[in-house]
Design a protein around this motif. Structure first.
Motif, PDB file in Angstrom:
ATOM      1  N   TYR A   1       0.854  -1.189   0.000  1.00 55.87           N
ATOM      2  CA  TYR A   1       0.000   0.000   0.000  1.00 55.87           C
ATOM      3  C   TYR A   1       0.892   1.242   0.000  1.00 55.87           C
ATOM      4  O   TYR A   1       1.931   1.262   0.684  1.00 55.87           O
ATOM      5  CB  TYR A   1      -0.890   0.021   1.240  1.00 55.87           C
ATOM      6  CG  TYR A   1      -1.914  -1.085   1.280  1.00 55.87           C
ATOM      7  CD1 TYR A   1      -3.138  -0.951   0.643  1.00 55.87           C
ATOM      8  CD2 TYR A   1      -1.652  -2.271   1.955  1.00 55.87           C
ATOM      9  CE1 TYR A   1      -4.088  -1.964   0.691  1.00 55.87           C
ATOM     10  CE2 TYR A   1      -2.585  -3.293   2.006  1.00 55.87           C
ATOM     11  CZ  TYR A   1      -3.804  -3.135   1.369  1.00 55.87           C
ATOM     12  OH  TYR A   1      -4.727  -4.146   1.401  1.00 55.87           O
ATOM     13  N   PRO A   2       0.515   2.287  -0.742  1.00 58.86           N
ATOM     14  CA  PRO A   2       1.297   3.529  -0.694  1.00 58.86           C
ATOM     15  C   PRO A   2       1.387   4.047   0.745  1.00 58.86           C
ATOM     16  O   PRO A   2       0.364   4.209   1.414  1.00 58.86           O
ATOM     17  CB  PRO A   2       0.491   4.487  -1.583  1.00 58.86           C
ATOM     18  CG  PRO A   2      -0.313   3.593  -2.482  1.00 58.86           C
ATOM     19  CD  PRO A   2      -0.632   2.385  -1.668  1.00 58.86           C
ATOM     20  N   GLY A   3       2.599   4.254   1.212  1.00 59.99           N
ATOM     21  CA  GLY A   3       2.780   4.711   2.583  1.00 59.99           C
ATOM     22  C   GLY A   3       2.518   3.658   3.631  1.00 59.99           C
ATOM     23  O   GLY A   3       2.490   3.954   4.831  1.00 59.99           O
ATOM     24  N   GLY A   4       2.330   2.413   3.204  1.00 55.72           N
ATOM     25  CA  GLY A   4       2.008   1.335   4.136  1.00 55.72           C
ATOM     26  C   GLY A   4       3.236   0.583   4.608  1.00 55.72           C
ATOM     27  O   GLY A   4       4.382   0.967   4.351  1.00 55.72           O
ATOM     28  N   LEU A   5       2.968  -0.515   5.305  1.00 52.84           N
ATOM     29  CA  LEU A   5       4.023  -1.371   5.831  1.00 52.84           C
ATOM     30  C   LEU A   5       3.916  -2.744   5.176  1.00 52.84           C
ATOM     31  O   LEU A   5       2.835  -3.325   5.109  1.00 52.84           O
ATOM     32  CB  LEU A   5       3.886  -1.520   7.348  1.00 52.84           C
ATOM     33  CG  LEU A   5       4.904  -2.451   8.027  1.00 52.84           C
ATOM     34  CD1 LEU A   5       6.306  -1.838   7.977  1.00 52.84           C
ATOM     35  CD2 LEU A   5       4.488  -2.745   9.468  1.00 52.84           C
ATOM     36  N   VAL A   6       5.037  -3.254   4.671  1.00 51.64           N
ATOM     37  CA  VAL A   6       5.098  -4.618   4.176  1.00 51.64           C
ATOM     38  C   VAL A   6       5.768  -5.474   5.245  1.00 51.64           C
ATOM     39  O   VAL A   6       6.862  -5.147   5.713  1.00 51.64           O
ATOM     40  CB  VAL A   6       5.910  -4.711   2.866  1.00 51.64           C
ATOM     41  CG1 VAL A   6       6.032  -6.175   2.414  1.00 51.64           C
ATOM     42  CG2 VAL A   6       5.274  -3.871   1.770  1.00 51.64           C
ATOM     43  N   VAL A   7       5.103  -6.554   5.638  1.00 53.04           N
ATOM     44  CA  VAL A   7       5.707  -7.522   6.549  1.00 53.04           C
ATOM     45  C   VAL A   7       6.119  -8.730   5.707  1.00 53.04           C
ATOM     46  O   VAL A   7       5.278  -9.468   5.202  1.00 53.04           O
ATOM     47  CB  VAL A   7       4.740  -7.941   7.671  1.00 53.04           C
ATOM     48  CG1 VAL A   7       5.365  -9.039   8.525  1.00 53.04           C
ATOM     49  CG2 VAL A   7       4.363  -6.740   8.526  1.00 53.04           C
ATOM     50  N   SER A   8       7.411  -8.896   5.533  1.00 50.17           N
ATOM     51  CA  SER A   8       7.941 -10.015   4.760  1.00 50.17           C
ATOM     52  C   SER A   8       8.305 -11.164   5.690  1.00 50.17           C
ATOM     53  O   SER A   8       9.002 -10.978   6.691  1.00 50.17           O
ATOM     54  CB  SER A   8       9.185  -9.582   3.976  1.00 50.17           C
ATOM     55  OG  SER A   8       9.833 -10.721   3.435  1.00 50.17           O
ATOM     56  N   LEU A   9       7.853 -12.369   5.333  1.00 53.16           N
ATOM     57  CA  LEU A   9       8.146 -13.562   6.119  1.00 53.16           C
ATOM     58  C   LEU A   9       9.221 -14.421   5.449  1.00 53.16           C
ATOM     59  O   LEU A   9       9.448 -15.565   5.846  1.00 53.16           O
ATOM     60  CB  LEU A   9       6.869 -14.385   6.308  1.00 53.16           C
ATOM     61  CG  LEU A   9       5.685 -13.628   6.918  1.00 53.16           C
ATOM     62  CD1 LEU A   9       4.467 -14.531   6.992  1.00 53.16           C
ATOM     63  CD2 LEU A   9       6.030 -13.082   8.296  1.00 53.16           C
ATOM     64  N   GLU A  10       9.882 -13.855   4.461  1.00 55.97           N
ATOM     65  CA  GLU A  10      10.866 -14.589   3.671  1.00 55.97           C
ATOM     66  C   GLU A  10      11.968 -15.210   4.530  1.00 55.97           C
ATOM     67  O   GLU A  10      12.449 -16.316   4.250  1.00 55.97           O
ATOM     68  CB  GLU A  10      11.470 -13.637   2.637  1.00 55.97           C
ATOM     69  CG  GLU A  10      12.446 -14.251   1.669  1.00 55.97           C
ATOM     70  CD  GLU A  10      12.980 -13.223   0.689  1.00 55.97           C
ATOM     71  OE1 GLU A  10      13.952 -12.532   1.040  1.00 55.97           O
ATOM     72  OE2 GLU A  10      12.407 -13.092  -0.408  1.00 55.97           O
ATOM     73  N   ARG A  11      12.391 -14.491   5.571  1.00 57.38           N
ATOM     74  CA  ARG A  11      13.484 -14.989   6.415  1.00 57.38           C
ATOM     75  C   ARG A  11      13.021 -16.039   7.431  1.00 57.38           C
ATOM     76  O   ARG A  11      13.860 -16.705   8.045  1.00 57.38           O
ATOM     77  CB  ARG A  11      14.145 -13.824   7.150  1.00 57.38           C
ATOM     78  CG  ARG A  11      14.892 -12.860   6.241  1.00 57.38           C
ATOM     79  CD  ARG A  11      15.585 -11.788   7.060  1.00 57.38           C
ATOM     80  NE  ARG A  11      16.376 -10.888   6.223  1.00 57.38           N
ATOM     81  CZ  ARG A  11      17.094  -9.859   6.708  1.00 57.38           C
ATOM     82  NH1 ARG A  11      17.108  -9.620   8.014  1.00 57.38           N
ATOM     83  NH2 ARG A  11      17.779  -9.090   5.880  1.00 57.38           N
ATOM     84  N   MET A  12      11.729 -16.182   7.604  1.00 61.50           N
ATOM     85  CA  MET A  12      11.194 -17.163   8.557  1.00 61.50           C
ATOM     86  C   MET A  12      11.029 -18.490   7.814  1.00 61.50           C
ATOM     87  O   MET A  12       9.921 -18.943   7.546  1.00 61.50           O
ATOM     88  CB  MET A  12       9.881 -16.663   9.156  1.00 61.50           C
ATOM     89  CG  MET A  12      10.052 -15.389   9.969  1.00 61.50           C
ATOM     90  SD  MET A  12       8.529 -14.804  10.741  1.00 61.50           S
ATOM     91  CE  MET A  12       8.170 -16.143  11.877  1.00 61.50           C
ATOM     92  N   ASN A  13      12.151 -19.103   7.495  1.00 58.48           N
ATOM     93  CA  ASN A  13      12.164 -20.236   6.566  1.00 58.48           C
ATOM     94  C   ASN A  13      12.722 -21.516   7.177  1.00 58.48           C
ATOM     95  O   ASN A  13      13.298 -22.343   6.486  1.00 58.48           O
ATOM     96  CB  ASN A  13      12.970 -19.861   5.327  1.00 58.48           C
ATOM     97  CG  ASN A  13      14.401 -19.457   5.648  1.00 58.48           C
ATOM     98  OD1 ASN A  13      14.829 -19.536   6.801  1.00 58.48           O
ATOM     99  ND2 ASN A  13      15.128 -19.017   4.637  1.00 58.48           N
ATOM    100  N   ARG A  14      12.520 -21.690   8.471  1.00 56.38           N
ATOM    101  CA  ARG A  14      13.080 -22.872   9.137  1.00 56.38           C
ATOM    102  C   ARG A  14      12.029 -23.971   9.327  1.00 56.38           C
ATOM    103  O   ARG A  14      10.884 -23.688   9.705  1.00 56.38           O
ATOM    104  CB  ARG A  14      13.666 -22.503  10.499  1.00 56.38           C
ATOM    105  CG  ARG A  14      14.943 -21.666  10.411  1.00 56.38           C
ATOM    106  CD  ARG A  14      15.575 -21.476  11.776  1.00 56.38           C
ATOM    107  NE  ARG A  14      14.694 -20.716  12.658  1.00 56.38           N
ATOM    108  CZ  ARG A  14      14.406 -21.079  13.917  1.00 56.38           C
ATOM    109  NH1 ARG A  14      14.917 -22.189  14.419  1.00 56.38           N
ATOM    110  NH2 ARG A  14      13.626 -20.324  14.666  1.00 56.38           N
TER     111      ARG A  14
END
Length: 452
Positions: free
Chosen positions: A84-97
């Protein structure tokens, strides 16, 4: 909204080394694989490494009224992970265990960012496998599959992702953490919150880890079968006969001629090019050759011009190339409708009429055993071209609904299908869903204006 410098500093202080602010660094996390266009850069991307990180990020977004999008591998096709413009992206890419494989109870505990095929490979080391098998199995994440309740190639034998989910850890919109489900086969304590979050597309909470069910690897070697048809209606009738027969396939896929031709141009795989349709599938277990022979016989009785089976899985791997191959050839606008299996022949005939009426090529592949079709329409790189292709998709969707079908079988609603919700859900049903959304996300920050 415009966040103050102090608000952004608060976020970076809470999650040191895990917040991106530079537009160039954020760009890969701001989009998914859909045809949606980014409306503006997010304010920040959080590269979460734990449930605590996600909790801190959502608590911050809740305090400041910031819209949140959730991203796994970005392989979604409906715009559900777009920033979203001005929003927050929560990436779970590193939670890969992969946290634990419980062989005795046939369970696996995994973080949401685990690649689906990685889990399947790890389970195979213990004589087990993870049944959900989307075509994107090598790039999609377990959490993303749960968020959309994905199906895939093995769905005809093993069901959709919800059938493999035993328990979840979820972060709610205000940062609180809850656990749903359990490790037991039977569990009727309270509401079935696990099923509520499966398929919710990030609108009710962020799934950070899951306990999923595994199955024993079938004995013997799988057998791949194929059948070519000069009439797609005959292929549809063959599917009906197969699923009602005593010969159960583990995979049953249908590709029309255009799809096969495009796949072969994209990467030569040796797929036989039919006059109308190609059925491919697999059988497993000690009886795999006998079951495949029975299915081939059904196909021949239904009018197949050529049919056979072998030990090679090359045709199944070729089927997985459909989406990138179609996109590369300019067929970029797709849908994911589902119909009762008995209506497969009818919807394919209807799509031929729609293609002729609009003067647009339509290529279709289907998880034929469960009636889930992925049709893709050609479109040039202009807004007018995309609008014209979207009109074709709308007509295909209305046709599916008229046959007792659904506007999405596994990809989800996201933003691309949001305008279609009222076509399938009546006013009271939609209101009930929105009431659940309001109860769990009262300020409306989680993936707003998507899914529901």
């Amino acid at each position: 909204m415009t966040l103050t410098a102090d608000a952004l500093t608060e976020l970076t202080d809470a999650l040191p080394g895990r917040v991106l602010r530079d537009p160039t660094e954020m760009a890969p996390f701001a989009v998914d694989t859909s045809r949606e266009q980014l409306a503006g850069d997010p304010a920040a991307v959080v590269l979460a490494e734990s449930t605590d990180d996600v909790s801190a990020a959502l608590a911050w977004a809740h305090r400041h009224g910031v819209k949140v999008s959730v991203r796994g591998a970005g392989s979604g096709l409906c715009g559900g992970a777009m920033a979203y413009p001005g929003g927050l992206v929560v990436s779970l890419e590193r939670m890969n265990r992969i946290l634990h494989i419980d062989v005795d109870n046939r369970l696996a505990d995994v973080q949401a960012g685990v690649i689906t095929s990685d889990l399947d490979d790890a389970a195979h080391e213990h004589g087990l496998f993870f049944a959900p098998d989307p075509a994107s199995v090598r790039i999609s994440t377990v959490g993303g599959n749960i968020a959309t309740n994905a199906g895939g190639l093995r769905c005809v034998a093993h069901g959709v992702t919800s059938d493999a989910v035993a328990a979840l850890k979820v972060v709610l919109a205000d940062g609180r953490v809850i656990r749903t489900g359990g490790r037991t086969r039977k569990n009727v304590t309270g509401y079935d919150l696990t099923s509520l979050f499966v398929g919710s597309e990030g609108t009710l909470g962020v799934i950070t880890s899951a306990t999923v069910r595994l199955k024993p690897v079938p004995p013997g070697e799988p057998v791949t079968f194929h059948a070519m048809f000069d009439d797609i209606g005959a292929a549809g009738r063959a599917v009906i006969d197969i699923v009602s027969s005593p010969y159960p396939p583990e995979v049953l896929e249908l590709l029309d001629t255009m799809s096969v031709e495009i796949i072969e141009r994209y990467q030569h795989t040796g797929l036989p090019i039919p006059n109308a349709a190609l059925l491919v599938g697999q059988t497993v277990g000690h009886d795999a050759p006998r079951i495949a022979e029975g299915i081939v016989g059904i196909c021949r009785a239904a009018g197949a011009t050529d049919a056979g089976f072998s030990a090679s899985d090359a045709m199944i791997e070729a089927r997985r190339l459909a989406n990138p191959a179609l996109n590369a050839q300019g067929l970029r606008v797709s849908c994911d409708v589902g119909v009762p299996v008995s209506e497969l022949a009818t919807i394919f005939a209807g799509m031929d009429e729609i293609a002729q009426r609009h003067g647009r090529r339509i290529a279709s592949v289907a998880h034929a055993g469960d009636g889930n079709l992925h049709s893709t329409v050609e479109a040039g790189e202009t807004p007018d071209e995309y609008r014209a292709a979207e009109a074709v998709i709308d007509d295909i969707t209305r046709l599916a609904l008229s046959l007792g079908g659904t506007i999405t079988g596994e990809h989800g609603i996201g933003s691309t299908k949001h305008h279609e919700l009222s076509w399938q859900l009546d006013e009271n049903t939609r209101a009930a869903q929105l009431a659940i959304k309001a109860a769990l996300d009262p300020t409306g920050i989680l993936t707003p204006d998507r899914a529901v």
